[in-house]
Design a protein around this motif. Structure first.
Motif, PDB file in Angstrom:
ATOM      1  N   LEU A   1      21.189  -9.458  28.776  1.00 11.41           N
ATOM      2  CA  LEU A   1      22.618  -9.831  28.991  1.00 11.41           C
ATOM      3  C   LEU A   1      22.893  -9.375  30.504  1.00 11.41           C
ATOM      4  O   LEU A   1      22.505  -8.043  30.515  1.00 11.41           O
ATOM      5  CB  LEU A   1      23.483  -9.230  27.892  1.00 11.41           C
ATOM      6  CG  LEU A   1      23.435  -9.663  26.423  1.00 11.41           C
ATOM      7  CD1 LEU A   1      24.292  -9.173  25.594  1.00 11.41           C
ATOM      8  CD2 LEU A   1      23.546 -11.279  26.718  1.00 11.41           C
ATOM      9  N   ASN A   2      23.361 -10.309  31.151  1.00 11.09           N
ATOM     10  CA  ASN A   2      23.699  -9.692  32.485  1.00 11.09           C
ATOM     11  C   ASN A   2      25.230  -9.513  32.516  1.00 11.09           C
ATOM     12  O   ASN A   2      26.176 -10.356  32.401  1.00 11.09           O
ATOM     13  CB  ASN A   2      23.551 -10.936  33.704  1.00 11.09           C
ATOM     14  CG  ASN A   2      23.934 -10.504  35.023  1.00 11.09           C
ATOM     15  OD1 ASN A   2      24.605  -9.770  35.302  1.00 11.09           O
ATOM     16  ND2 ASN A   2      23.104 -11.133  36.017  1.00 11.09           N
ATOM     17  N   THR A   3      25.786  -8.277  32.499  1.00 10.35           N
ATOM     18  CA  THR A   3      27.214  -7.843  32.236  1.00 10.35           C
ATOM     19  C   THR A   3      27.920  -8.444  33.617  1.00 10.35           C
ATOM     20  O   THR A   3      29.136  -8.551  33.317  1.00 10.35           O
ATOM     21  CB  THR A   3      27.158  -6.515  32.049  1.00 10.35           C
ATOM     22  OG1 THR A   3      26.697  -5.698  33.155  1.00 10.35           O
ATOM     23  CG2 THR A   3      26.663  -6.091  30.913  1.00 10.35           C
ATOM     24  N   ARG A   4      27.356  -8.762  34.692  1.00  9.10           N
ATOM     25  CA  ARG A   4      28.318  -9.013  35.896  1.00  9.10           C
ATOM     26  C   ARG A   4      28.688 -10.397  35.539  1.00  9.10           C
ATOM     27  O   ARG A   4      29.623 -11.120  36.519  1.00  9.10           O
ATOM     28  CB  ARG A   4      27.261  -9.026  37.105  1.00  9.10           C
ATOM     29  CG  ARG A   4      27.909  -7.954  37.956  1.00  9.10           C
ATOM     30  CD  ARG A   4      27.240  -7.737  39.440  1.00  9.10           C
ATOM     31  NE  ARG A   4      26.263  -8.680  39.618  1.00  9.10           N
ATOM     32  CZ  ARG A   4      25.016  -8.640  40.573  1.00  9.10           C
ATOM     33  NH1 ARG A   4      25.251  -7.334  41.189  1.00  9.10           N
ATOM     34  NH2 ARG A   4      24.385  -9.473  40.843  1.00  9.10           N
ATOM     35  N   ALA A   5      28.120 -11.336  34.962  1.00  9.44           N
ATOM     36  CA  ALA A   5      28.428 -12.822  34.512  1.00  9.44           C
ATOM     37  C   ALA A   5      29.696 -12.795  33.858  1.00  9.44           C
ATOM     38  O   ALA A   5      30.385 -14.008  33.997  1.00  9.44           O
ATOM     39  CB  ALA A   5      27.202 -13.251  34.069  1.00  9.44           C
TER      40      ALA A   5
ATOM     41  N   VAL B   1      22.678  -3.466  35.343  1.00 12.03           N
ATOM     42  CA  VAL B   1      23.490  -4.854  34.956  1.00 12.03           C
ATOM     43  C   VAL B   1      22.946  -5.657  33.991  1.00 12.03           C
ATOM     44  O   VAL B   1      23.614  -6.124  33.312  1.00 12.03           O
ATOM     45  CB  VAL B   1      23.550  -5.305  36.472  1.00 12.03           C
ATOM     46  CG1 VAL B   1      24.257  -6.863  36.362  1.00 12.03           C
ATOM     47  CG2 VAL B   1      24.223  -4.498  37.372  1.00 12.03           C
ATOM     48  N   GLU B   2      21.526  -5.781  33.937  1.00  9.68           N
ATOM     49  CA  GLU B   2      20.991  -6.661  32.992  1.00  9.68           C
ATOM     50  C   GLU B   2      20.291  -5.583  31.861  1.00  9.68           C
ATOM     51  O   GLU B   2      19.503  -4.700  32.281  1.00  9.68           O
ATOM     52  CB  GLU B   2      19.803  -7.402  33.620  1.00  9.68           C
ATOM     53  CG  GLU B   2      20.211  -8.957  33.915  1.00  9.68           C
ATOM     54  CD  GLU B   2      19.124  -9.715  34.665  1.00  9.68           C
ATOM     55  OE1 GLU B   2      19.541 -10.832  34.843  1.00  9.68           O
ATOM     56  OE2 GLU B   2      18.005  -9.338  34.559  1.00  9.68           O
ATOM     57  N   VAL B   3      20.850  -6.136  30.601  1.00 10.04           N
ATOM     58  CA  VAL B   3      20.225  -5.153  29.524  1.00 10.04           C
ATOM     59  C   VAL B   3      19.441  -5.913  28.589  1.00 10.04           C
ATOM     60  O   VAL B   3      20.038  -7.009  28.312  1.00 10.04           O
ATOM     61  CB  VAL B   3      21.498  -4.505  28.910  1.00 10.04           C
ATOM     62  CG1 VAL B   3      21.151  -3.527  27.764  1.00 10.04           C
ATOM     63  CG2 VAL B   3      22.363  -3.786  29.768  1.00 10.04           C
ATOM     64  N   ARG B   4      18.195  -5.487  28.135  1.00  9.75           N
ATOM     65  CA  ARG B   4      17.473  -6.085  27.378  1.00  9.75           C
ATOM     66  C   ARG B   4      17.975  -5.844  25.913  1.00  9.75           C
ATOM     67  O   ARG B   4      18.117  -4.659  25.477  1.00  9.75           O
ATOM     68  CB  ARG B   4      16.196  -5.655  27.513  1.00  9.75           C
ATOM     69  CG  ARG B   4      15.129  -6.546  26.519  1.00  9.75           C
ATOM     70  CD  ARG B   4      13.740  -6.269  26.960  1.00  9.75           C
ATOM     71  NE  ARG B   4      13.372  -5.062  26.668  1.00  9.75           N
ATOM     72  CZ  ARG B   4      12.174  -4.521  26.974  1.00  9.75           C
ATOM     73  NH1 ARG B   4      11.312  -5.152  27.776  1.00  9.75           N
ATOM     74  NH2 ARG B   4      11.866  -3.228  26.799  1.00  9.75           N
ATOM     75  N   ILE B   5      18.573  -6.860  25.252  1.00  7.01           N
ATOM     76  CA  ILE B   5      18.769  -6.677  23.952  1.00  7.01           C
ATOM     77  C   ILE B   5      17.878  -7.132  22.743  1.00  7.01           C
ATOM     78  O   ILE B   5      17.954  -6.651  21.721  1.00  7.01           O
ATOM     79  CB  ILE B   5      20.230  -7.139  23.590  1.00  7.01           C
ATOM     80  CG1 ILE B   5      20.055  -8.979  23.866  1.00  7.01           C
ATOM     81  CG2 ILE B   5      20.975  -6.763  24.512  1.00  7.01           C
ATOM     82  CD1 ILE B   5      21.044  -9.691  23.258  1.00  7.01           C
TER      83      ILE B   5
ATOM     84  N   LEU C   1      24.097 -14.702  41.368  1.00  7.59           N
ATOM     85  CA  LEU C   1      23.784 -13.753  40.260  1.00  7.59           C
ATOM     86  C   LEU C   1      22.442 -13.576  39.996  1.00  7.59           C
ATOM     87  O   LEU C   1      22.081 -13.021  38.846  1.00  7.59           O
ATOM     88  CB  LEU C   1      24.646 -14.599  39.059  1.00  7.59           C
ATOM     89  CG  LEU C   1      26.050 -14.627  38.999  1.00  7.59           C
ATOM     90  CD1 LEU C   1      26.517 -15.698  37.889  1.00  7.59           C
ATOM     91  CD2 LEU C   1      26.535 -13.144  38.904  1.00  7.59           C
ATOM     92  N   GLY C   2      21.488 -14.083  40.707  1.00  6.70           N
ATOM     93  CA  GLY C   2      19.973 -13.976  40.393  1.00  6.70           C
ATOM     94  C   GLY C   2      19.414 -15.113  39.517  1.00  6.70           C
ATOM     95  O   GLY C   2      18.600 -15.189  39.254  1.00  6.70           O
ATOM     96  N   ASP C   3      20.443 -15.941  39.155  1.00  4.23           N
ATOM     97  CA  ASP C   3      19.818 -17.182  38.213  1.00  4.23           C
ATOM     98  C   ASP C   3      19.271 -18.246  39.229  1.00  4.23           C
ATOM     99  O   ASP C   3      19.705 -18.650  40.538  1.00  4.23           O
ATOM    100  CB  ASP C   3      21.125 -17.797  37.462  1.00  4.23           C
ATOM    101  CG  ASP C   3      21.530 -16.876  36.518  1.00  4.23           C
ATOM    102  OD1 ASP C   3      20.796 -15.960  36.089  1.00  4.23           O
ATOM    103  OD2 ASP C   3      22.704 -16.917  36.204  1.00  4.23           O
TER     104      ASP C   3
END
Lengths: 581, 144
Positions: free
Chosen positions: A81-85, A120-124, A199-201
């Protein structure tokens, strides 16, 4: 009229000099940036613009000798999950709710992971089911990133876990076959390079260069899943019945070295892998396969090797006699028989039948120290067998040139003390005794299938000839006499097949001395007698009921052989009422 | 102001300005069209390549999806043919483990062994080269 030429004053030329210097500095800096350091900054710009990701190759499957699948990889997803989005708290709540519904991860758990992470990016989620991942992709949620991965599954459950080993989160083999053949199994990962947004996408229409991943080879083992299961079930029941701390059952083709089954206890299990790894110690490690990594004193099974060497060297025959007084004196040390018995005049066959220590010393002394130990080396003791499993131990026996050597050492080596071997070494040596005299390398992989479908068969390896075929025949028949005798009726003789074998009971040395209450018992046998199909080692560690190898392991061997040969379609050789014509 | 909209007095017809015939300069048009085409060509090419690239990416995604589905199906087959599952299913339909089998020797050959998928079998032996036809030997035949 003269025109007075304007002379540059300090107010003019000073700023001019400053401006000139400034311009020159600017120019120099531009040259530095755009010419001298062009490559560096160009690469930096590309790295800002371009993203790349590894495309995992599908790990090869592991099959049993008949094509049954023991381990296979399936595609999965790692979810980030990218929280900045998320611009609004409502967006965040909506995404988390949807992700929780699809992945079946509790919302609270997702929130906890997001709160605990700094990035910012968290692996869930790791190894999310492929189909659930597709649902997430179709939901098109902002800030949800899915990266492809693969997961290892074992359709047969915990079967042969100690042989197969396991992989880490990066799909690299860490133990067993997965480790030993990691290079073949893991293939070659591919790479995806793409232009990305802020966003890096990946940008949908951006440049996209993919290096195709090359899948790994499938491995075909020598293991037979039915025999493996039979061995594991038999061992588990035996350990329970005899209240042992562990044990080993190995089943091998004595002519090719193909391991049909290799069961050990304790052993790693996939169903409890994480707990096993956490509880790992040096003695009880999830990474070890004790059949190849741990050594023990084999006890009287070693008398078979002593007899084979003596017969091959021509110093005795099966009918050679000697007189047993119950004790033999070696350099002032009195070596007694295991049961303190006195057997009188005995043939060499009788020595094996009654497991007489003094008889083994008699054969060793006939050979002499050098020749006896050269046979030990020829049979492979003191060196790894070369089996294709990681972490194999070499074992050890003391030679005259070693510090602390005593002639008593070589005498006791003849009946399996003062020598440490691995179970697989013992299998290799006894196989050479009964297969015509060839030392074969035990193996667990018999071939592989490349991604294009080409099959590559590996041939068995014969290391050397150790004894003559005639000596091997003689030893095989002597061992047949041992099993056929069965004087105490413990049932080491299979019901439906002729067989040969020898038991061993070895006390465990503790602080340099042997104790009577800790022992390792074993039975090494083969069947059918004339053309052996199977060589089987049954070993029980520290059986608390203190039964001997014949009493505890012998009956297990007999029952196992009856069942295994029936499965292999070998017609029964004996047994009332079992054959109808 | 009305004078503006009317011819001057004494001039009954428009001034006789010589007007040449309107001729289409095809060469110029062709040149312009060529230039236009030349200018548009990279745009068209770029658009075409981008479109093809998108199609390729879509195909690659589909291929990856199909491969993943194949591996999932293979894993399903492996699960369904596992010993534990077969044993469970056998027990469900009332089968029991054989205890003491009776062996019957008959003169008929047994059933063919179960066939494995071709990929698990050794590669077939190469076929021997066909023998030469009989008439070729006549070519080397001599009466003397």
């Amino acid at each position: 009229m003269t025109i007075q030429k304007a002379r540059p004053t300090r107010r003019v030329w000073l700023p001019a000099v400053f401006l000139g210097l400034f311009g020159a500095l600017l120019a120099a800096r531009l040259v530095q940036l755009q010419v001298l350091q062009h490559d560096t900054y160009a690469a930096q710009a590309r790295s800002e613009l371009l993203g790349s990701s590894t495309v995992y190759a599908r790990r090869g499957a592991i099959l049993d000798r008949n094509g049954g699948v023991l381990a296979v990889s399936v595609d999965t997803w790692d979810v980030y999950l990218n929280t900045r989005a998320w611009r609004q708290p409502a967006d965040r709540a909506r995404v988390i709710e949807k992700v929780a519904a699809i992945t079946r991860i509790p919302k609270a758990a997702i929130e906890a992971r997001l709160a605990a992470a700094d990035a910012v990016e968290v692996r869930i989620a790791i190894d999310l089911d492929y189909e659930l991942g597709l649902q997430l992709i179709d939901a098109d949620l902002p800030g949800v990133v899915l990266l492809p991965n693969t997961a290892r599954i074992h359709p047969e459950g915990d079967l042969a876990a100690a042989v197969l080993g396991f992989t880490g989160v990066d799909n690299t083999g860490l133990a067993g076959i997965e480790d030993r053949y990691n290079d073949l199994l893991q293939g070659r990962a591919g790479k995806a390079v793409y232009e990305r947004d802020t966003l890096g996408d990946p940008i949908p229409y951006g440049q996209y260069i993919a290096t195709e991943p090359v899948p790994g080879d499938d491995l075909i083992l020598t293991i037979d899943r039915y025999l493996q299961r039979l061995a594991e079930d038999t061992l588990a029941a035996a350990v329970k019945e005899h209240r042992a701390s562990g044990g080993t059952i190995i089943v091998m083709d004595p002519y090719t070295g193909d391991i049909y089954a290799l069961a050990t206890l304790p052993s790693v299990r996939y169903s409890t892998l994480e707990a096993d790894l956490e509880a790992s110690t040096e003695q009880k490690s999830a990474f070890k396969n004790i059949a190849v990594t741990d050594t023990y004193e084999p006890g009287s099974v070693m008398k078979v090797v002593t007899a084979a060497a003596a017969i091959d060297a021509g110093v005795v025959t099966p009918e050679t006699t000697y007189v047993d007084n119950g004790v033999v004196d070696v350099e002032g040390v009195r070596l007694k028989n295991w049961d303190d018995g006195v057997y009188g005049t005995q043939t060499m066959t009788g020595v094996l039948q009654h497991s007489i220590n003094s008889g083994a010393v008699f054969m060793q002394q006939k050979l002499g120290t050098r020749l006896f130990q050269s046979y030990l080396e020829a049979f492979g003791f003191g060196k790894p067998t070369g089996i294709d499993l990681p972490g194999e131990a070499a074992g050890f026996f003391r030679r005259p040139e070693d510090p602390g050597y005593s002639p008593v050492d070589v005498a006791t080596q003849s009946f399996g003390q003062s020598i440490s071997v691995t179970p697989i070494q013992m299998m290799q040596a006894i196989a050479a005794c009964i297969n015509g005299g060839n030392l074969v390398t035990p193996r667990v992989v018999k071939g592989r299938i490349r991604p294009d479908g080409t099959r590559i068969d590996l041939q068995p390896t014969i290391v050397r000839r150790v004894i003559s075929p005639a000596a091997s025949d003689a030893v095989r028949r002597m061992l047949g006499e041992v099993v056929a005798q069965d004087p105490d009726g413990w049932g080491r003789n299979p019901v439906h097949y002729t067989a040969g074998g020898k038991s061993g009971t070895a006390n465990i040395p503790v602080w340099g001395t042997y104790t009577d209450d800790q022992q390792i018992v074993s039975f090494m046998g083969f069947a059918p007698l004339e053309q052996p199909r199977l060589l089987v080692l049954v070993r029980l560690d520290q059986n608390r009921n203190l039964l001997t190898g014949t009493q505890a392991a012998g009956p297990i061997f007999a029952r196992f052989v009856d069942e295994a040969l029936r499965y292999l379609g070998v017609p029964p050789e004996k047994g009332t009422g079992s054959v109808a014509r | 102001m009305a004078a503006i909209n009317h011819p001057l007095g004494g001039i009954g017809r428009p001034l006789g300005v010589p007007v040449r015939g309107l001729r289409i300069n095809w060469g110029l048009i062709a040149a312009l069209a060529f230039l236009l085409f030349a200018a548009l060509l990279p745009v068209l090419q770029n658009s075409f390549v981008t479109s093809q690239g998108f199609d390729i990416q879509a195909s690659q995604r589909q291929q990856a999806r199909l491969r993943a589905e194949i591996s999932l199906l293979e894993a399903d087959v492996a699960r369904l043919t596992s010993q534990a599952r077969i044993e469970r299913r056998a027990q469900e339909i009332g089968m029991v483990r054989a205890s003491d089998p009776i062996y019957v020797t008959v003169q008929e050959p047994g059933p063919a062994p179960a066939k494995l998928p071709a990929e698990y079998l050794p590669a077939p032996e190469p076929k021997p080269a066909p023998a030469e036809p009989w008439w070729k030997s006549l070519l080397s035949w001599r009466p003397w």
